[in-house]
Scaffold this motif. Structure first.
Motif, PDB file in Angstrom:
ATOM      1  N   ASN A  37      -9.680   2.632   3.622  1.00  0.00           N
ATOM      2  CA  ASN A  37      -9.333   1.700   2.932  1.00  0.00           C
ATOM      3  C   ASN A  37     -10.173   1.754   2.164  1.00  0.00           C
ATOM      4  OD1 ASN A  37      -6.379   1.228   4.028  1.00  0.00           O
ATOM      5  ND2 ASN A  37      -7.132  -0.429   5.207  1.00  0.00           N
ATOM      6  N   ASN A  38     -11.167   1.654   2.455  1.00  0.00           N
ATOM      7  CA  ASN A  38     -12.370   0.880   0.906  1.00  0.00           C
ATOM      8  C   ASN A  38     -12.341   2.033  -0.284  1.00  0.00           C
ATOM      9  OD1 ASN A  38     -13.565  -1.200   1.957  1.00  0.00           O
ATOM     10  ND2 ASN A  38     -15.259  -0.020   2.988  1.00  0.00           N
ATOM     11  N   VAL A  61      -8.484   1.865  -2.167  1.00  0.00           N
ATOM     12  CA  VAL A  61      -8.419   0.446  -2.945  1.00  0.00           C
ATOM     13  C   VAL A  61      -9.757   0.840  -4.135  1.00  0.00           C
ATOM     14  CG1 VAL A  61      -9.515  -1.368  -3.355  1.00  0.00           C
ATOM     15  CG2 VAL A  61      -8.256  -0.442  -0.905  1.00  0.00           C
ATOM     16  N   LYS A  67      -5.849  -8.856  -3.421  1.00  0.00           N
ATOM     17  CA  LYS A  67      -5.551  -8.416  -2.735  1.00  0.00           C
ATOM     18  C   LYS A  67      -4.792  -9.577  -1.331  1.00  0.00           C
ATOM     19  CE  LYS A  67     -10.002  -5.693  -2.138  1.00  0.00           C
ATOM     20  NZ  LYS A  67     -10.971  -5.799  -1.821  1.00  0.00           N
ATOM     21  N   ILE A 100      -5.313  -4.781   4.530  1.00  0.00           N
ATOM     22  CA  ILE A 100      -4.841  -5.407   3.039  1.00  0.00           C
ATOM     23  C   ILE A 100      -2.949  -4.524   3.107  1.00  0.00           C
ATOM     24  CG2 ILE A 100      -5.513  -3.863   1.022  1.00  0.00           C
ATOM     25  CD1 ILE A 100      -7.963  -3.633   1.124  1.00  0.00           C
ATOM     26  N   PHE A 105      -0.743  -5.599  -3.030  1.00  0.00           N
ATOM     27  CA  PHE A 105      -1.384  -5.849  -3.847  1.00  0.00           C
ATOM     28  C   PHE A 105      -0.615  -6.999  -5.369  1.00  0.00           C
ATOM     29  CE2 PHE A 105      -4.059  -2.403  -2.600  1.00  0.00           C
ATOM     30  CZ  PHE A 105      -5.408  -2.390  -2.623  1.00  0.00           C
ATOM     31  N   VAL A 129       0.711  -0.965  -0.248  1.00  0.00           N
ATOM     32  CA  VAL A 129       0.041   0.258   0.035  1.00  0.00           C
ATOM     33  C   VAL A 129       0.822   1.151   0.022  1.00  0.00           C
ATOM     34  CG1 VAL A 129      -1.287   1.463   1.156  1.00  0.00           C
ATOM     35  CG2 VAL A 129      -1.363  -1.011   1.099  1.00  0.00           C
TER      36      VAL A 129
END
Length: 300
Positions: free
Chosen positions: A232-233, A236, A259, A266, A269, A215
């Protein structure tokens, strides 16, 4: 004596159905002509090639808007081999109308926006962070302006630009260290970070087909501070998923995202990417432009 004949329900329904069909035909015709939605079709000139050094793609620290990225890529795509080999970068002049036609955008109100883009780019030098400069182990940070000249003629509606000589090293002597692609792959992007992702994957695709980024590395690559997209949402969605969904839809690369989590968090990626086949692009409708299919050996 006059007889009044009432139309039967069946005839009335047939009349209404025919009337609805008639209106749909009119609306579709107007839409195709561009009168209903005032749609502007892009010009069928699509063979412009963008070439940059891999360092410029992977380590650039210039925080640009989406429109600024498109403007720079458009100007790069207008350079040919003779321009790059010349002692000085040439000045290039193009009209706002030409630029808008190429991007397929409406010209109304864009004259003022073009002035804003030109002004902004002169105040945004790019920064290249090279952790291992030419394999020497030295950490070098290089600063340079994108343009030496960026002049907008508001009377005639044209703009003149000249790339700065200091960035020539990022366009020359790039054998095995360059990223090359058709301008169309980033030209119609609507998501700010899509061009960045596309260029990153394109820079690696001849070497490998998998990339894992934490991240923190993604934030550093996309120049996103920790204060932005703290949820986070949101991070992402807006920085990874939506840009790559658009990339899959309109470019010549296909990317799968996985993920990697630690507990519920998370942490990174994993990206798997590959070139699309012509068949995949044809099935996706990407090879159609103004109703015509473009082949790989066709000049567009």
């Amino acid at each position: 004596m006059l007889l009044r004949v009432k139309p039967c329900a069946k005839n009335l329904m047939t009349f209404i159905t025919s009337l609805i069909d008639f209106f749909f035909v009119i609306i579709y015709y107007c839409y195709q002509k561009g009168d209903f939605m005032k749609r502007q079709e892009p010009k069928r000139v699509r063979n412009n090639i963008v070439t940059k050094s891999n360092h410029l793609v992977r380590y650039n620290k210039s925080a640009l808007t989406l429109q600024e990225k498109k403007f720079i890529n458009y100007a790069i795509s207008r350079l040919d081999e003779s321009d790059l080999k010349a002692e000085d970068f040439p000045q290039q002049t193009f009209t706002v109308d030409e630029y808008c036609d190429t991007l397929g955008i409406r010209k109304d109100g864009f004259y003022e926006e073009m002035a804003s883009i030109a002004r902004s780019l002169l105040s945004k030098p790019f920064e290249i962070d090279l952790p291992n400069y030419k394999g020497t182990g030295k950490h070098i940070v290089s600063f340079a302006n994108w343009f030496q000249t960026c002049r907008y003629n508001m009377t005639d509606g044209n703009i003149t630009v000249k790339f700065h000589e200091d960035i020539k090293t990022y366009f020359l002597q790039l054998e095995g260290q360059k990223t090359t692609y058709r301008l169309t792959n980033t030209l119609f992007a609507k998501k700010k970070y899509m061009p960045d992702w596309y260029e990153l994957f394109r820079s690696y695709i001849s070497l490998k087909n998998e990339l894992e980024m934490t991240v923190g590395e993604i934030r550093n690559f996309l120049l996103i501070s920790n204060e932005k997209y703290q949820r986070n949402n949101d991070f992402v969605k807006y920085c990874v998923i939506e840009p790559i969904e658009e990339l899959n839809k309109i470019t010549d690369i296909s990317v799968n995202v996985e993920k990697i989590t630690k507990g519920r968090k998370i942490v990174s990626f994993k990206f798997n990417f590959k070139d699309k086949t012509w068949q995949e692009m044809l099935e996706n409708g990407q090879l159609k432009l103004n109703g015509q299919i473009i082949s790989d050996n066709e000049e567009v």
